[in-house]
Design a protein around this motif. Structure first.
Motif, PDB file in Angstrom:
ATOM      1  N   UNK A  10       0.854  -1.193   0.000  1.00 33.69           N
ATOM      2  CA  UNK A  10       0.000   0.000   0.000  1.00 33.69           C
ATOM      3  C   UNK A  10       0.887   1.239   0.000  1.00 33.69           C
ATOM      4  N   UNK A  11       0.319   2.355  -0.349  1.00 30.16           N
ATOM      5  CA  UNK A  11       1.086   3.593  -0.490  1.00 30.16           C
ATOM      6  C   UNK A  11       0.263   4.800  -0.022  1.00 30.16           C
ATOM      7  N   UNK A  12       0.988   5.834   0.361  1.00 26.62           N
ATOM      8  CA  UNK A  12       0.340   7.122   0.654  1.00 26.62           C
ATOM      9  C   UNK A  12       0.686   8.049  -0.508  1.00 26.62           C
ATOM     10  N   UNK A  13      -0.311   8.426  -1.271  1.00 21.58           N
ATOM     11  CA  UNK A  13      -0.053   9.339  -2.396  1.00 21.58           C
ATOM     12  C   UNK A  13      -0.339  10.772  -1.978  1.00 21.58           C
ATOM     13  N   UNK A  14       0.216  11.680  -2.734  1.00 23.03           N
ATOM     14  CA  UNK A  14       0.103  13.136  -2.546  1.00 23.03           C
ATOM     15  C   UNK A  14       1.011  13.637  -1.405  1.00 23.03           C
ATOM     16  N   UNK A  15       0.991  12.913  -0.258  1.00 23.68           N
ATOM     17  CA  UNK A  15       1.792  13.307   0.924  1.00 23.68           C
ATOM     18  C   UNK A  15       1.608  14.815   1.197  1.00 23.68           C
ATOM     19  N   UNK A  16       0.383  15.192   1.326  1.00 24.35           N
ATOM     20  CA  UNK A  16      -0.049  16.577   1.592  1.00 24.35           C
ATOM     21  C   UNK A  16       0.111  17.470   0.354  1.00 24.35           C
ATOM     22  N   UNK A  17       1.300  18.003   0.135  1.00 29.49           N
ATOM     23  CA  UNK A  17       1.456  19.062  -0.871  1.00 29.49           C
ATOM     24  C   UNK A  17       1.630  18.552  -2.307  1.00 29.49           C
ATOM     25  N   UNK A  18       1.907  17.258  -2.511  1.00 29.91           N
ATOM     26  CA  UNK A  18       2.324  16.797  -3.838  1.00 29.91           C
ATOM     27  C   UNK A  18       1.252  16.053  -4.610  1.00 29.91           C
ATOM     28  N   UNK A  19       0.115  16.706  -4.852  1.00 31.05           N
ATOM     29  CA  UNK A  19      -0.980  16.059  -5.583  1.00 31.05           C
ATOM     30  C   UNK A  19      -0.487  15.465  -6.907  1.00 31.05           C
ATOM     31  N   UNK A  20      -0.684  14.167  -7.043  1.00 37.91           N
ATOM     32  CA  UNK A  20      -0.326  13.403  -8.256  1.00 37.91           C
ATOM     33  C   UNK A  20       1.176  13.275  -8.510  1.00 37.91           C
ATOM     34  N   UNK A  27       5.085  -0.616   4.703  1.00 39.95           N
ATOM     35  CA  UNK A  27       5.485  -2.034   4.790  1.00 39.95           C
ATOM     36  C   UNK A  27       4.283  -2.958   4.566  1.00 39.95           C
ATOM     37  N   UNK A  28       3.138  -2.548   5.037  1.00 43.21           N
ATOM     38  CA  UNK A  28       1.922  -3.329   4.940  1.00 43.21           C
ATOM     39  C   UNK A  28       0.741  -2.375   5.023  1.00 43.21           C
ATOM     40  N   UNK A  29      -0.471  -2.721   4.699  1.00 43.53           N
ATOM     41  CA  UNK A  29      -0.858  -3.968   4.044  1.00 43.53           C
ATOM     42  C   UNK A  29      -0.361  -3.961   2.594  1.00 43.53           C
ATOM     43  N   UNK A  30      -0.725  -5.025   1.856  1.00 41.90           N
ATOM     44  CA  UNK A  30      -0.329  -5.081   0.455  1.00 41.90           C
ATOM     45  C   UNK A  30      -1.156  -6.137  -0.258  1.00 41.90           C
ATOM     46  N   UNK A  31      -1.038  -6.154  -1.566  1.00 42.73           N
ATOM     47  CA  UNK A  31      -1.730  -7.171  -2.375  1.00 42.73           C
ATOM     48  C   UNK A  31      -0.721  -8.234  -2.793  1.00 42.73           C
ATOM     49  N   UNK A  32      -1.226  -9.445  -2.974  1.00 41.85           N
ATOM     50  CA  UNK A  32      -0.367 -10.527  -3.467  1.00 41.85           C
ATOM     51  C   UNK A  32      -0.939 -11.075  -4.761  1.00 41.85           C
ATOM     52  N   UNK A  85      -4.836 -11.724  -4.474  1.00 45.73           N
ATOM     53  CA  UNK A  85      -5.355 -11.681  -3.110  1.00 45.73           C
ATOM     54  C   UNK A  85      -5.218 -10.255  -2.602  1.00 45.73           C
ATOM     55  N   UNK A  86      -6.356  -9.612  -2.371  1.00 42.22           N
ATOM     56  CA  UNK A  86      -6.350  -8.212  -1.944  1.00 42.22           C
ATOM     57  C   UNK A  86      -6.079  -8.117  -0.443  1.00 42.22           C
ATOM     58  N   UNK A  87      -5.030  -7.330  -0.118  1.00 37.87           N
ATOM     59  CA  UNK A  87      -4.783  -6.997   1.284  1.00 37.87           C
ATOM     60  C   UNK A  87      -5.139  -5.536   1.524  1.00 37.87           C
ATOM     61  N   UNK A  88      -5.216  -4.775   0.429  1.00 39.30           N
ATOM     62  CA  UNK A  88      -5.529  -3.339   0.523  1.00 39.30           C
ATOM     63  C   UNK A  88      -6.974  -3.164   0.076  1.00 39.30           C
ATOM     64  N   UNK A  89      -7.789  -2.622   0.981  1.00 44.06           N
ATOM     65  CA  UNK A  89      -9.216  -2.504   0.665  1.00 44.06           C
ATOM     66  C   UNK A  89      -9.466  -1.486  -0.449  1.00 44.06           C
ATOM     67  N   UNK A  90     -10.283  -1.841  -1.422  1.00 51.84           N
ATOM     68  CA  UNK A  90     -10.644  -0.865  -2.463  1.00 51.84           C
ATOM     69  C   UNK A  90     -11.297   0.372  -1.839  1.00 51.84           C
ATOM     70  N   UNK A  91     -10.975   1.538  -2.386  1.00 53.77           N
ATOM     71  CA  UNK A  91     -11.590   2.777  -1.900  1.00 53.77           C
ATOM     72  C   UNK A  91     -11.083   3.233  -0.550  1.00 53.77           C
TER      73      UNK A  91
END
Ligand code: HSE
Length: 309
Positions: A10-20, A27-32, A85-91
């Motif tokens: 999983x990831x955190x996008x934008x990180x406040x100021x950096x849209x796109x 480290x987790x969760x994640x998809x396999x 196998x989804x570990x990261x919930x959609x939405x």
């Protein structure tokens, strides 16, 4: 090698100021995914565990779309079968579609003898994002594939830069159990941006990158400010201001919306503070009676990884 199993975080996008443009891997969760070569010329998705409502049609599933983009570039007709196998919930706002696309392209690349570098894989996974959200943004797929903190300096041509980040940087992410579709969260954004806000925003992007490289935690904290997107999207997230206040009071360097929400993240110096932030965030949603999940993680410098056959 005919079969491979890959985990993508999983990831955190934008990180406040950096849209796109800015993102970081957890480290987790994640998809396999388990991907195997087949004798047919088809890409077939056999199962999608933990998210049975996602399409199995390879032209509609982000993983299938990303694999096909990769094969198209190579002009390859190799067939593949994929089990997801989804570990990261959609939405959830922590890069659910990106984790599937990232895992899929890393797996197929491995089975084909690694014709592409990690950075080159980003453009194929972006096609998965386009399928999911309508826009081929790279700020989730880049860190999921490459690991660490990433900056998309340019989309045309694509120029992804991996940024060093200090070892003591921890993320706490709370996901109130609501679903916000990125496609919808992008629709609420207005087309234009006021010049004075743009000046503030690009000052903060520069400040954040400088702070990461120089390990200047105060500068990182001062730069975690979003005057463009957060004021609009935070309205969609119940209790947002309360969570943000509690996060900062618990000692976080900064706090904002993770990706398109509804997850909210705080960045902290050290695990101890990240755990205090966890308690503070949890308390707000417990009082609100909103179910949630919380993840506490360092920045994952590795990104997607092969975990078996
Ligand atoms: N940059 C994208 C957005 C990330 O905020 O819409 C989506 O996770």
């Amino acid at each position: 090698m005919n079969q491979v199993k890959v985990f993508a975080p999983a990831t955190i996008a934008n990180v406040a100021c950096g849209f796109d443009v800015l993102g970081l891997a957890l480290d987790y969760p994640g998809d396999e995914v388990v991907v195997k070569k087949t004798d047919s010329h088809e890409v077939v998705i056999t199962a999608c565990h933990n998210a049975e409502n996602l399409p199995l049609d390879a032209d509609k599933n982000v993983a299938g779309v990303a694999i096909k983009a990769l094969l198209n570039k190579l002009g390859s007709k190799q067939g593949f079968e994929l089990e997801l196998t989804k570990g990261v919930k959609p939405g959830s706002g922590i890069g659910s579609s990106a984790a599937s696309s990232a895992a899929a392209v890393v797996a197929v690349n491995e089975l084909l003898g690694n014709p592409f570098t990690r950075k080159e894989l980003v453009e194929f996974a972006m096609e998965g994002e386009k399928c999911a959200t309508g826009v081929a943004h790279a700020d989730n797929v880049a860190p999921s594939i490459c690991g660490g903190f990433t900056l998309v300096r340019s989309y045309d041509p694509l120029d992804v830069i991996k940024i060093d980040s200090p070892d003591e940087l921890w993320a706490t992410v709370i996901h109130p159990q609501l679903e916000v579709k990125t496609r919808d969260a992008r629709r609420v954004l207005k087309g234009g941006i006021d010049l004075s806000k743009a000046i503030t925003q690009w000052g903060n992007v520069g400040g954040l990158v400088a702070g990461l490289y120089s390990k200047d935690y105060d500068l990182i904290g001062r730069s975690l400010v979003d005057v463009v997107i957060e004021p609009i999207r935070s309205i969609l997230i119940p209790g947002y201001e309360k969570v943000k206040k509690a996060t900062i009071n618990a000692g976080a360097l900064g706090c904002s919306i993770s990706g398109s929400g509804p997850s909210i993240f705080g960045l902290s110096r050290g695990e101890e503070t990240a755990l205090k932030v966890k308690e503070a965030m949890a308390e707000v949603y417990t009082q609100f009676g909103v179910d949630f999940e919380i993840h506490v993680s360092q920045v994952n410098s590795e990104g997607a990884k092969i975990i078996g056959e």
